[in-house]
Design an enzyme around this catalytic site. Structure first.
Site, mmCIF file in Angstrom:
data_model
loop_
_atom_site.group_PDB
_atom_site.id
_atom_site.type_symbol
_atom_site.label_atom_id
_atom_site.label_comp_id
_atom_site.label_asym_id
_atom_site.label_seq_id
_atom_site.Cartn_x
_atom_site.Cartn_y
_atom_site.Cartn_z
ATOM 1 N N ILE A 12 29.797 18.759 -30.533
ATOM 2 C CA ILE A 12 29.510 18.889 -29.099
ATOM 3 C C ILE A 12 29.960 17.607 -28.392
ATOM 4 O O ILE A 12 29.641 16.503 -28.861
ATOM 5 C CB ILE A 12 28.002 19.182 -28.854
ATOM 6 C CG1 ILE A 12 27.692 19.258 -27.345
ATOM 7 C CG2 ILE A 12 27.091 18.174 -29.527
ATOM 8 C CD1 ILE A 12 26.297 19.816 -27.038
ATOM 9 N N PRO A 13 30.709 17.725 -27.301
ATOM 10 C CA PRO A 13 31.099 16.513 -26.554
ATOM 11 C C PRO A 13 29.848 15.823 -26.014
ATOM 12 O O PRO A 13 29.007 16.455 -25.366
ATOM 13 C CB PRO A 13 31.964 17.049 -25.404
ATOM 14 C CG PRO A 13 32.375 18.436 -25.807
ATOM 15 C CD PRO A 13 31.256 18.951 -26.666
ATOM 16 N N ALA A 14 29.727 14.535 -26.293
ATOM 17 C CA ALA A 14 28.481 13.822 -25.989
ATOM 18 C C ALA A 14 28.262 13.622 -24.498
ATOM 19 O O ALA A 14 27.137 13.391 -24.061
ATOM 20 C CB ALA A 14 28.499 12.464 -26.695
ATOM 21 N N LEU A 15 29.330 13.712 -23.725
ATOM 22 C CA LEU A 15 29.182 13.562 -22.275
ATOM 23 C C LEU A 15 29.633 14.866 -21.622
ATOM 24 O O LEU A 15 30.753 15.337 -21.857
ATOM 25 C CB LEU A 15 30.028 12.383 -21.798
ATOM 26 C CG LEU A 15 29.845 11.939 -20.342
ATOM 27 C CD1 LEU A 15 30.012 10.421 -20.229
ATOM 28 C CD2 LEU A 15 30.814 12.634 -19.402
ATOM 29 N N GLY A 16 28.739 15.452 -20.856
ATOM 30 C CA GLY A 16 29.055 16.718 -20.195
ATOM 31 C C GLY A 16 28.899 16.582 -18.689
ATOM 32 O O GLY A 16 28.402 15.575 -18.181
ATOM 33 N N GLY A 18 27.025 17.686 -15.416
ATOM 34 C CA GLY A 18 25.835 18.331 -14.869
ATOM 35 C C GLY A 18 26.208 19.104 -13.611
ATOM 36 O O GLY A 18 27.044 18.645 -12.822
ATOM 37 N N ASP A 43 27.178 21.799 -18.226
ATOM 38 C CA ASP A 43 25.763 22.176 -18.297
ATOM 39 C C ASP A 43 25.398 22.993 -17.052
ATOM 40 O O ASP A 43 25.527 22.505 -15.930
ATOM 41 C CB ASP A 43 24.890 20.914 -18.361
ATOM 42 C CG ASP A 43 23.427 21.283 -18.524
ATOM 43 O OD1 ASP A 43 23.031 21.600 -19.665
ATOM 44 O OD2 ASP A 43 22.693 21.294 -17.516
ATOM 45 N N TYR A 48 20.339 26.958 -10.650
ATOM 46 C CA TYR A 48 21.194 26.092 -9.837
ATOM 47 C C TYR A 48 21.958 26.905 -8.785
ATOM 48 O O TYR A 48 22.548 26.332 -7.867
ATOM 49 C CB TYR A 48 22.185 25.288 -10.694
ATOM 50 C CG TYR A 48 21.551 24.449 -11.787
ATOM 51 C CD1 TYR A 48 20.188 24.110 -11.749
ATOM 52 C CD2 TYR A 48 22.295 23.990 -12.875
ATOM 53 C CE1 TYR A 48 19.608 23.352 -12.759
ATOM 54 C CE2 TYR A 48 21.714 23.229 -13.878
ATOM 55 C CZ TYR A 48 20.375 22.917 -13.819
ATOM 56 O OH TYR A 48 19.805 22.172 -14.822
ATOM 57 N N LYS A 77 20.658 28.224 -19.259
ATOM 58 C CA LYS A 77 19.207 28.143 -19.497
ATOM 59 C C LYS A 77 18.501 29.425 -19.078
ATOM 60 O O LYS A 77 18.962 30.147 -18.195
ATOM 61 C CB LYS A 77 18.631 26.945 -18.729
ATOM 62 C CG LYS A 77 19.449 25.669 -18.972
ATOM 63 C CD LYS A 77 18.842 24.419 -18.427
ATOM 64 C CE LYS A 77 19.796 23.251 -18.631
ATOM 65 N NZ LYS A 77 20.769 23.074 -17.539
ATOM 66 N N HIS A 110 14.289 26.692 -20.086
ATOM 67 C CA HIS A 110 14.437 25.637 -19.075
ATOM 68 C C HIS A 110 13.167 24.782 -18.897
ATOM 69 O O HIS A 110 13.249 23.578 -18.714
ATOM 70 C CB HIS A 110 14.846 26.272 -17.736
ATOM 71 C CG HIS A 110 15.597 25.355 -16.826
ATOM 72 N ND1 HIS A 110 16.531 25.795 -15.917
ATOM 73 C CD2 HIS A 110 15.560 24.010 -16.684
ATOM 74 C CE1 HIS A 110 17.019 24.759 -15.255
ATOM 75 N NE2 HIS A 110 16.445 23.665 -15.706
#
Ligand code: A2P
Length: 318
Positions: A12-16, A18, A43, A48, A77, A110
Site C-alpha cells: 500500500i502506498p504510504a502516502l495517499g 485525502g 482515501d 464526503y 468507508k 467509519h
C-alpha cells in the site's frame, strides 16, 4: 514513494490523497492532478459527498492508460447508517457504483457510532442507535462476506480506540488490516500505535496537517496551529523543506500512513514529495515533545443532547 507491505501479494502506498472536505467541482481536479504527480492511493468515503466525481476521474485515468486498476489503492468507508447486517453490502455496492469500480482495496467502518438506516446525520435523539444495538461482530461478519465475494480486498476500521480494536480482533475471522485515526504531533496516540505495530494492524493518520479547512461548526475557537509551531518551522528550515512536509515525513518515519488533503496543485506536489524527506533522530525527538493530547476531530458532533454518544465515550481509555 514509500510502500508498506500488506501481505505476500500486495503493498500500500504510504502516502495517499485525502478527499474529506474536497468539494464537488474541485475534488475531480485534485484527484486528476494527484494521479499526474504520482499519487496512487486515494482515501474516500460516501459521507464526503464526492465519490461520484472521484469515480469519473479514476475511470478516465484508467481508460487512457495513465494508471491501471492494479496500481491504484482505493479506500472507502461504511457510513454510520449502514451497520446492520443487511445494509452493509448495499452500502458498499452504492460506493462501488459511484466510484465506478468493481472492487475496493480497503473498506473501513467509519465510526463506532450507529444511526438509524437512511439517516445521514441525526437531528433528533431517536435517529441514533445505541452502540450495543448493533454488536460489532454483526457488522464485521457482513464486512467479511464482502471480502469473500471479492467486493473488497481488505477490511478495517476508523476511529476505533484501543479497547474497541482489541475487542474486534478477538472475535474477527478476517483480521482488520487498518485503523484510520486522527494523528499528528499534538495527538501521537503512542499506545494505539504500539498496539497496532505489535498486532500487525496498519495505522493511517487522518488530519495529519491539522485539517484547518473544517467548517466553522466543527472547529473550536482556540485551536492550536500545527503548521506554524516553531519546532515544525525550524525543522522545515533546517531541511529546506515545507512545514507540511515535516509533518508528513514525521508520520511516515513513525511507520504510519498519512492521507493529507489538498485541492491545490503545488501543495499536492509538496505533500507527495514529503515521502522523500528523511528527518533526523533529533528532529523526531523534538517533534515527539509536542504531544498535547489534542483532537481537532473529537466527535463532539455525535454528542448532541439526547444522543447515546459522547466525546469521552468515543475515546475513553487512553
Ligand atoms: P488546500 O486544500 O487548499 O491545499 P488535513 O490533511 O490535515 O485535513 O489538512 C487539510 C488542510 O491543509 C486544507 O486546508 C489544505 O488546503 C491544507 N494543506 C494541504 N496541504 C498543505 C500544505 N502543503 N501546506 C499548507 N497547507 C496545506
Amino acid at each position: 514513494m514509500k510502500y508498506f507491505p500488506v501481505d505476500d501479494a500486495h503493498t500500500i502506498p504510504a502516502l495517499g490523497l485525502g478527499t474529506w472536505k474536497s468539494g464537488k467541482g474541485e475534488v475531480g481536479g485534485a484527484v486528476a492532478e494527484a494521479l499526474k504527480i504520482g499519487y496512487r492511493h486515494i482515501d474516500c468515503a460516501p459521507i464526503y459527498g464526492n465519490e461520484q466525481e472521484v469515480g469519473g476521474v479514476l475511470t478516465a485515468a484508467m481508460r487512457t492508460g495513465q494508471v491501471t486498476r492494479e496500481e491504484l489503492w482505493i479506500t472507502s468507508k461504511l457510513w454510520n447508517n449502514a451497520h446492520a447486517k443487511k445494509h452493509v453490502r448495499p452500502a458498499l455496492e452504492k460506493t462501488l457504483r459511484e466510484l465506478q469500480l468493481d472492487y475496493l482495496d480497503l473498506f473501513l467502518i467509519h465510526w463506532p457510532v450507529h444511526f438509524q438506516a437512511n439517516i445521514m446525520f441525526p437531528r433528533r435523539p431517536e435517529e441514533f442507535l445505541a452502540e450495543d444495538a448493533i454488536p460489532i461482530g454483526e457488522t464485521w461478519q457482513a464486512m467479511e462476506r464482502l471480502v469473500e465475494k471479492g467486493l473488497c480486498r481488505y477490511i478495517g476500521v476508523c476511529n476505533f480506540n484501543l479497547r474497541r480494536l482489541r475487542e474486534l480482533k478477538n472475535q474477527a475471522g478476517i483480521q482488520p488490516l487498518m485503523n484510520q485515526v486522527e494523528r499528528h504531533p499534538y495527538l501521537q496516540q503512542v499506545h494505539l500505535v504500539d498496539y497496532c505495530k505489535t498486532e500487525q494492524v496498519l495505522l493511517t493518520a487522518y488530519s495529519p496537517l491539522g485539517s484547518a479547512d473544517r467548517s466553522a461548526s466543527l472547529k473550536k475557537a482556540d485551536e492550536p496551529s500545527l503548521l506554524d509551531h516553531p519546532v515544525i518551522l525550524q525543522t522545515a528550515e533546517k531541511h529546506h523543506a515545507k512545514p507540511a512536509q515535516v509533518l508528513l515525513a514525521w508520520g511516515l518515519a513513525e511507520g504510519t500512513l498519512v492521507i493529507p488533503k489538498s485541492v491545490n496543485p503545488s501543495r499536492l506536489r509538496e505533500n507527495y514529495l514529503a515521502a522523500d524527506l528523511l528527518l533526523h533522530d533529533s528532529d523526531l525527538r523534538a517533534i515527539h515533545a509536542l504531544e498535547r493530547a489534542y483532537r481537532f476531530v473529537d466527535g463532539a458532533f455525535f454528542g448532541s443532547p439526547g444522543s447515546p454518544y459522547s466525546v469521552a465515550g468515543l475515546w475513553d481509555e487512553e
